[in-house]
Write a protein that holds these residues in place. Structure first.
Motif, PDB file in Angstrom:
ATOM      1  N   PHE A 252      48.647   1.797 136.848  1.00  0.00           N
ATOM      2  CA  PHE A 252      47.506   2.615 137.245  1.00  0.00           C
ATOM      3  C   PHE A 252      47.344   3.720 136.210  1.00  0.00           C
ATOM      4  CE2 PHE A 252      48.755   1.572 141.846  1.00  0.00           C
ATOM      5  CZ  PHE A 252      47.819   0.556 141.959  1.00  0.00           C
ATOM      6  N   THR A 253      46.142   3.854 135.641  1.00  0.00           N
ATOM      7  CA  THR A 253      45.895   4.906 134.661  1.00  0.00           C
ATOM      8  C   THR A 253      45.024   6.019 135.238  1.00  0.00           C
ATOM      9  OG1 THR A 253      44.051   3.630 133.738  1.00  0.00           O
ATOM     10  CG2 THR A 253      46.208   3.380 132.682  1.00  0.00           C
ATOM     11  N   ASP A 254      44.316   5.738 136.327  1.00  0.00           N
ATOM     12  CA  ASP A 254      43.558   6.767 137.040  1.00  0.00           C
ATOM     13  C   ASP A 254      43.175   6.220 138.405  1.00  0.00           C
ATOM     14  OD1 ASP A 254      42.301   9.193 137.596  1.00  0.00           O
ATOM     15  OD2 ASP A 254      40.424   8.620 136.617  1.00  0.00           O
ATOM     16  N   VAL A 255      43.206   7.081 139.390  1.00  0.00           N
ATOM     17  CA  VAL A 255      42.770   6.718 140.739  1.00  0.00           C
ATOM     18  C   VAL A 255      41.984   7.886 141.304  1.00  0.00           C
ATOM     19  CG1 VAL A 255      43.470   6.074 143.077  1.00  0.00           C
ATOM     20  CG2 VAL A 255      44.811   5.263 141.129  1.00  0.00           C
ATOM     21  N   ARG A 256      40.800   7.570 141.792  1.00  0.00           N
ATOM     22  CA  ARG A 256      40.005   8.565 142.511  1.00  0.00           C
ATOM     23  C   ARG A 256      39.754   7.982 143.892  1.00  0.00           C
ATOM     24  NH1 ARG A 256      36.156  12.910 141.180  1.00  0.00           N
ATOM     25  NH2 ARG A 256      35.206  13.373 143.171  1.00  0.00           N
ATOM     26  N   ARG A 257      40.254   8.673 144.897  1.00  0.00           N
ATOM     27  CA  ARG A 257      40.091   8.192 146.260  1.00  0.00           C
ATOM     28  C   ARG A 257      38.673   8.440 146.757  1.00  0.00           C
ATOM     29  NH1 ARG A 257      44.659  10.202 149.941  1.00  0.00           N
ATOM     30  NH2 ARG A 257      43.488   8.870 151.353  1.00  0.00           N
ATOM     31  N   ALA A 258      38.263   7.629 147.717  1.00  0.00           N
ATOM     32  CA  ALA A 258      36.940   7.771 148.319  1.00  0.00           C
ATOM     33  C   ALA A 258      36.851   9.086 149.078  1.00  0.00           C
ATOM     34  CB  ALA A 258      36.671   6.610 149.278  1.00  0.00           C
ATOM     35  N   GLY A 259      35.656   9.678 149.073  1.00  0.00           N
ATOM     36  CA  GLY A 259      35.400  10.881 149.860  1.00  0.00           C
ATOM     37  C   GLY A 259      35.823  12.161 149.174  1.00  0.00           C
ATOM     38  N   GLN A 260      35.708  13.243 149.933  1.00  0.00           N
ATOM     39  CA  GLN A 260      36.150  14.557 149.458  1.00  0.00           C
ATOM     40  C   GLN A 260      36.395  15.446 150.666  1.00  0.00           C
ATOM     41  OE1 GLN A 260      32.730  15.706 147.053  1.00  0.00           O
ATOM     42  NE2 GLN A 260      32.223  17.313 148.511  1.00  0.00           N
ATOM     43  N   CYS A 261      36.962  16.594 150.413  1.00  0.00           N
ATOM     44  CA  CYS A 261      37.231  17.545 151.494  1.00  0.00           C
ATOM     45  C   CYS A 261      36.067  18.513 151.650  1.00  0.00           C
ATOM     46  CB  CYS A 261      38.518  18.306 151.218  1.00  0.00           C
ATOM     47  SG  CYS A 261      39.960  17.261 151.403  1.00  0.00           S
ATOM     48  N   GLU A 262      35.991  19.113 152.807  1.00  0.00           N
ATOM     49  CA  GLU A 262      34.932  20.079 153.100  1.00  0.00           C
ATOM     50  C   GLU A 262      35.572  21.410 153.523  1.00  0.00           C
ATOM     51  OE1 GLU A 262      32.686  18.004 156.124  1.00  0.00           O
ATOM     52  OE2 GLU A 262      31.554  16.898 154.610  1.00  0.00           O
ATOM     53  N   PRO A 263      36.122  22.167 152.549  1.00  0.00           N
ATOM     54  CA  PRO A 263      36.829  23.402 152.879  1.00  0.00           C
ATOM     55  C   PRO A 263      35.928  24.469 153.494  1.00  0.00           C
ATOM     56  CG  PRO A 263      36.602  23.157 150.506  1.00  0.00           C
ATOM     57  CD  PRO A 263      36.112  21.892 151.129  1.00  0.00           C
ATOM     58  N   TRP A 264      34.621  24.359 153.295  1.00  0.00           N
ATOM     59  CA  TRP A 264      33.707  25.337 153.863  1.00  0.00           C
ATOM     60  C   TRP A 264      33.650  25.262 155.386  1.00  0.00           C
ATOM     61  CZ3 TRP A 264      32.246  21.237 150.846  1.00  0.00           C
ATOM     62  CH2 TRP A 264      31.584  20.204 151.482  1.00  0.00           C
ATOM     63  N   ARG A 265      34.223  24.200 155.963  1.00  0.00           N
ATOM     64  CA  ARG A 265      34.232  24.068 157.423  1.00  0.00           C
ATOM     65  C   ARG A 265      35.256  24.996 158.078  1.00  0.00           C
ATOM     66  NH1 ARG A 265      31.938  19.310 159.931  1.00  0.00           N
ATOM     67  NH2 ARG A 265      30.911  18.049 158.352  1.00  0.00           N
ATOM     68  N   GLY A 266      36.135  25.543 157.282  1.00  0.00           N
ATOM     69  CA  GLY A 266      37.117  26.468 157.844  1.00  0.00           C
ATOM     70  C   GLY A 266      38.539  26.046 157.559  1.00  0.00           C
ATOM     71  N   ALA A 267      39.460  26.824 158.092  1.00  0.00           N
ATOM     72  CA  ALA A 267      40.891  26.604 157.862  1.00  0.00           C
ATOM     73  C   ALA A 267      41.288  25.191 158.265  1.00  0.00           C
ATOM     74  CB  ALA A 267      41.706  27.619 158.646  1.00  0.00           C
ATOM     75  N   GLY A 268      42.089  24.578 157.427  1.00  0.00           N
ATOM     76  CA  GLY A 268      42.592  23.246 157.719  1.00  0.00           C
ATOM     77  C   GLY A 268      41.746  22.109 157.173  1.00  0.00           C
ATOM     78  N   PHE A 269      40.511  22.369 156.824  1.00  0.00           N
ATOM     79  CA  PHE A 269      39.650  21.297 156.333  1.00  0.00           C
ATOM     80  C   PHE A 269      39.807  21.052 154.831  1.00  0.00           C
ATOM     81  CE2 PHE A 269      37.654  21.698 160.418  1.00  0.00           C
ATOM     82  CZ  PHE A 269      37.279  20.387 160.696  1.00  0.00           C
ATOM     83  N   ASP A 270      40.662  21.843 154.165  1.00  0.00           N
ATOM     84  CA  ASP A 270      40.879  21.607 152.741  1.00  0.00           C
ATOM     85  C   ASP A 270      41.840  20.445 152.510  1.00  0.00           C
ATOM     86  OD1 ASP A 270      43.032  23.014 153.747  1.00  0.00           O
ATOM     87  OD2 ASP A 270      43.333  24.184 151.929  1.00  0.00           O
ATOM     88  N   ASN A 271      42.404  19.884 153.607  1.00  0.00           N
ATOM     89  CA  ASN A 271      43.283  18.730 153.456  1.00  0.00           C
ATOM     90  C   ASN A 271      42.831  17.537 154.300  1.00  0.00           C
ATOM     91  OD1 ASN A 271      44.003  19.468 156.008  1.00  0.00           O
ATOM     92  ND2 ASN A 271      46.117  19.931 155.549  1.00  0.00           N
ATOM     93  N   VAL A 272      41.581  17.554 154.767  1.00  0.00           N
ATOM     94  CA  VAL A 272      41.017  16.443 155.529  1.00  0.00           C
ATOM     95  C   VAL A 272      39.970  15.751 154.668  1.00  0.00           C
ATOM     96  CG1 VAL A 272      39.710  15.787 157.581  1.00  0.00           C
ATOM     97  CG2 VAL A 272      41.428  17.600 157.732  1.00  0.00           C
ATOM     98  N   ARG A 273      40.216  14.498 154.322  1.00  0.00           N
ATOM     99  CA  ARG A 273      39.287  13.746 153.481  1.00  0.00           C
ATOM    100  C   ARG A 273      38.158  13.207 154.349  1.00  0.00           C
ATOM    101  NH1 ARG A 273      39.502  12.183 148.494  1.00  0.00           N
ATOM    102  NH2 ARG A 273      41.627  12.907 148.335  1.00  0.00           N
ATOM    103  N   VAL A 274      36.925  13.540 153.978  1.00  0.00           N
ATOM    104  CA  VAL A 274      35.740  13.107 154.705  1.00  0.00           C
ATOM    105  C   VAL A 274      35.054  12.029 153.880  1.00  0.00           C
ATOM    106  CG1 VAL A 274      33.525  13.838 155.667  1.00  0.00           C
ATOM    107  CG2 VAL A 274      35.491  15.397 155.737  1.00  0.00           C
ATOM    108  N   ILE A 275      34.741  10.924 154.537  1.00  0.00           N
ATOM    109  CA  ILE A 275      34.110   9.803 153.857  1.00  0.00           C
ATOM    110  C   ILE A 275      32.637   9.746 154.267  1.00  0.00           C
ATOM    111  CG2 ILE A 275      34.176   7.316 153.457  1.00  0.00           C
ATOM    112  CD1 ILE A 275      36.794   8.686 152.675  1.00  0.00           C
ATOM    113  N   LYS A 276      31.766   9.879 153.280  1.00  0.00           N
ATOM    114  CA  LYS A 276      30.319   9.760 153.475  1.00  0.00           C
ATOM    115  C   LYS A 276      29.758   9.001 152.290  1.00  0.00           C
ATOM    116  CE  LYS A 276      29.605  14.297 155.676  1.00  0.00           C
ATOM    117  NZ  LYS A 276      28.881  15.584 155.531  1.00  0.00           N
TER     118      LYS A 276
END
Length: 170
Positions: free
Chosen positions: A79-103
């Motif tokens: 593996f030379t690079d991996v980008r997982r699907a989705g991203q986090c939504e830290p603007w939702r508040g505490a704890g959401f900087d480590n929850v991957r949201v898939i859209k």
């Protein structure tokens, strides 16, 4: 450069008393994931370290690839690079900087890899680079909707089916 390797080997189809050299072997490794562009750009600050989910992707690839190779063949994948699907939504508040949201509007999964397929005698049968992409990743079904790596695993499965089609119906 620091090198991290997943050296688990999948030896498929071994019967008691058979020679190990005839079983397909799949090796998967990667360099330091902190150097991957996809990980550097990732907005998620998960408690799960990249080495852990890379190891899970490696094990998945090993299991699936071993079923597609002929006896005695060896497949080495890096593996030379991996980008997982989705991203986090830290603007939702505490704890959401480590929850991957898939859209559909968020990044699709991407895996870059290098591979070498060798015959039983060690000669290189095929070698190349793969850039695995699926911009319509959410429009396809996945077998396990609870698996956080389901989109990345499907990318690997699709790549394997295209690169190593079985002519014997297995």
């Amino acid at each position: 450069m620091k090198r991290i390797a997943c050296s688990v080997l999948v030896l498929a189809g071994l019967a008691i008393g058979s020679a190990e050299a005839s079983a397909p072997v799949v090796k998967v490794d990667w360099s330091d994931p902190s150097t991957f562009p996809g990980i550097k750009q990732d907005t998620c600050r998960s408690v799960v370290k990249p080495e852990e989910w890379l190891g899970e992707l490696a094990e998945h690839l090993q299991r699936r690839a071993a079923k597609l190779l002929d006896d005695g063949q060896t497949l080495e994948v890096t593996f030379t690079d991996v980008r997982r699907a989705g991203q986090c939504e830290p603007w939702r508040g505490a704890g959401f900087d480590n929850v991957r949201v898939i859209k559909e509007t968020y990044p699709s999964p991407q895996i870059d890899l290098h591979y070498v397929l060798r015959g039983a005698d060690g000669t290189v049968i095929r070698e190349g680079d793969g850039k695995l992409r699926d911009p319509a990743f959410m429009q396809h079904g996945t077998p396990d909707s609870s698996d956080p790596l389901r989109y990345e695993k499907r990318l690997l499965d699709d790549w394997l089916r295209k690169q190593f089609p079985r002519s014997d119906g297995k």
